[in-house]
Design a protein around this motif. Sequence first.
Motif, PDB file in Angstrom:
ATOM      1  N   SER A  37      -2.400   0.662  -7.873  1.00  0.00           N
ATOM      2  CA  SER A  37      -2.883   2.019  -7.606  1.00  0.00           C
ATOM      3  C   SER A  37      -3.941   2.447  -8.619  1.00  0.00           C
ATOM      4  CB  SER A  37      -1.711   3.011  -7.617  1.00  0.00           C
ATOM      5  OG  SER A  37      -1.087   3.053  -8.887  1.00  0.00           O
ATOM      6  N   TRP A  84      -8.934   8.430   4.844  1.00  0.00           N
ATOM      7  CA  TRP A  84      -7.585   7.863   4.844  1.00  0.00           C
ATOM      8  C   TRP A  84      -7.050   7.516   6.233  1.00  0.00           C
ATOM      9  CZ3 TRP A  84      -5.138  12.205   1.320  1.00  0.00           C
ATOM     10  CH2 TRP A  84      -5.637  12.066   0.019  1.00  0.00           C
ATOM     11  N   SER A 126       0.819  -1.213   0.000  1.00  0.00           N
ATOM     12  CA  SER A 126       0.000   0.000   0.000  1.00  0.00           C
ATOM     13  C   SER A 126       0.850   1.260   0.000  1.00  0.00           C
ATOM     14  CB  SER A 126      -0.914  -0.003   1.232  1.00  0.00           C
ATOM     15  OG  SER A 126      -1.710  -1.165   1.263  1.00  0.00           O
ATOM     16  N   LEU A 127       2.088   1.168   0.503  1.00  0.00           N
ATOM     17  CA  LEU A 127       2.934   2.357   0.572  1.00  0.00           C
ATOM     18  C   LEU A 127       3.246   2.906  -0.814  1.00  0.00           C
ATOM     19  CD1 LEU A 127       5.400   1.213   3.388  1.00  0.00           C
ATOM     20  CD2 LEU A 127       3.683   3.017   3.561  1.00  0.00           C
ATOM     21  N   THR A 128       3.313   2.035  -1.834  1.00  0.00           N
ATOM     22  CA  THR A 128       3.617   2.517  -3.173  1.00  0.00           C
ATOM     23  C   THR A 128       2.398   3.128  -3.860  1.00  0.00           C
ATOM     24  OG1 THR A 128       3.239   0.282  -4.040  1.00  0.00           O
ATOM     25  CG2 THR A 128       5.501   0.890  -3.530  1.00  0.00           C
ATOM     26  N   GLN A 129       1.240   3.043  -3.211  1.00  0.00           N
ATOM     27  CA  GLN A 129       0.054   3.649  -3.788  1.00  0.00           C
ATOM     28  C   GLN A 129       0.222   5.154  -3.952  1.00  0.00           C
ATOM     29  OE1 GLN A 129      -3.097   2.367  -4.621  1.00  0.00           O
ATOM     30  NE2 GLN A 129      -2.533   0.236  -4.284  1.00  0.00           N
ATOM     31  N   VAL A 130       1.023   5.770  -3.077  1.00  0.00           N
ATOM     32  CA  VAL A 130       1.191   7.215  -3.174  1.00  0.00           C
ATOM     33  C   VAL A 130       1.891   7.590  -4.472  1.00  0.00           C
ATOM     34  CG1 VAL A 130       3.409   7.300  -1.930  1.00  0.00           C
ATOM     35  CG2 VAL A 130       1.874   9.276  -1.887  1.00  0.00           C
ATOM     36  N   THR A 142      -2.396   3.773   0.916  1.00  0.00           N
ATOM     37  CA  THR A 142      -1.105   4.296   1.372  1.00  0.00           C
ATOM     38  C   THR A 142      -1.089   4.442   2.886  1.00  0.00           C
ATOM     39  OG1 THR A 142      -0.731   5.484  -0.703  1.00  0.00           O
ATOM     40  CG2 THR A 142       0.490   6.250   1.219  1.00  0.00           C
ATOM     41  N   SER A 146      -6.212   5.096  -3.392  1.00  0.00           N
ATOM     42  CA  SER A 146      -4.757   5.109  -3.261  1.00  0.00           C
ATOM     43  C   SER A 146      -4.323   5.725  -1.935  1.00  0.00           C
ATOM     44  CB  SER A 146      -4.133   5.888  -4.427  1.00  0.00           C
ATOM     45  OG  SER A 146      -4.337   5.213  -5.641  1.00  0.00           O
ATOM     46  N   GLY A 147      -4.970   6.837  -1.557  1.00  0.00           N
ATOM     47  CA  GLY A 147      -4.624   7.459  -0.281  1.00  0.00           C
ATOM     48  C   GLY A 147      -4.941   6.570   0.895  1.00  0.00           C
TER      49      GLY A 147
END
Length: 351
Positions: A82, A191, A23-27, A309, A305-306
């Motif tokens: 994403s 979020w 999920s961190l790469t969603q940003v 993330t 995405s947020g």
Amino acid sequence: MGVLVYGATRSPLLAALSMFGPSLTQVIGAVALLSAADRLSPRSTLSGIAVVFSLGTAVLAVPGLPIPGVFAVVLGLGLVSSLNGGVRWGLLNEILPREGYLLGRSTMNMTVGVLQICGFAAGGVLVAALSARGALLVAAGLYLAEAVITRCRLSYRPPRGAGRPSVAATWRTNVQLWSSVPRRYVYLALWVPNGLIIGCESLFVPYAPEHAGLLFAVAAAGMLAGDILVGRFIPASWRERLGAPLRLLLAVPYLVFALEPGITVAAIAVAAASVGYAASLLLQERLMALTPEEVSGHALGLHSSGMLTMQGVGAALAGTLAEVASTTTAMAVMAALSVTVTLALARGLRP
């Protein structure tokens, strides 16, 4: 992945990140890729994403894959995914009339909830019967089946927006969406509290390795119950009043983990808290009311995405706290932070 990584490292942080770290790469996708959510054909995009996930999940099942390799693959899959939320939820918003969005999203969430309950139970059986790598191979096959079904059974629809997807177009629309103060409060409420509570869920394996599947299943059941309640039975006149209580319900039951409860009390608390996920339905309905139709897919993709993330951030924070304190203490602290954020956002979310 949580079982494999925790078994190899005994690290709550790495186990949490293996499940929710993508999920961190969603940003990155939110900044660079989201304009494609309204500028590509939904059918082709969704089937392509499923193929990529099938291949990536098969790679994760390779014996001897080092931990850095595992995280390289899962973070790459997170970047690809994403686009998924923007395309999928934008398509749903396109198919349904605007007043039917909440009911449609609720129906989708109920379907997901039922399949998660069955999936976590089946996953536990597969891990026991085939090993964690065998379960991953089954998952790779299911992703491939998803790609075939999407390609063959989903009707073709042209892109909702004109122009080519680009980083510049993504950035311009993000600025437009974020510039509205009411939308900004809705995004933050979608979020942050959610991500902090996912941090609690990311510690289920370190907290109860033998019963993690049960905790994930009751969490899915609680979410299903909340979606049914809000999507099917709560009249529109009550929805605005229930938003804040549901957001608090999402976090308050997790405070019981400060007392290091047994698995029965823990399961009851997790099920009760997960009913609070239904608050996101009400927030999404408000977001759609505040957003122009032509960027609805982008707006929902930014939400997705947020949210994902922040789930990765929550998992990383919870895992770090569990490394320096106990798992139960980390879960209680994350719940307290979620309550604090919900109270801080309350004024900006008043009807």
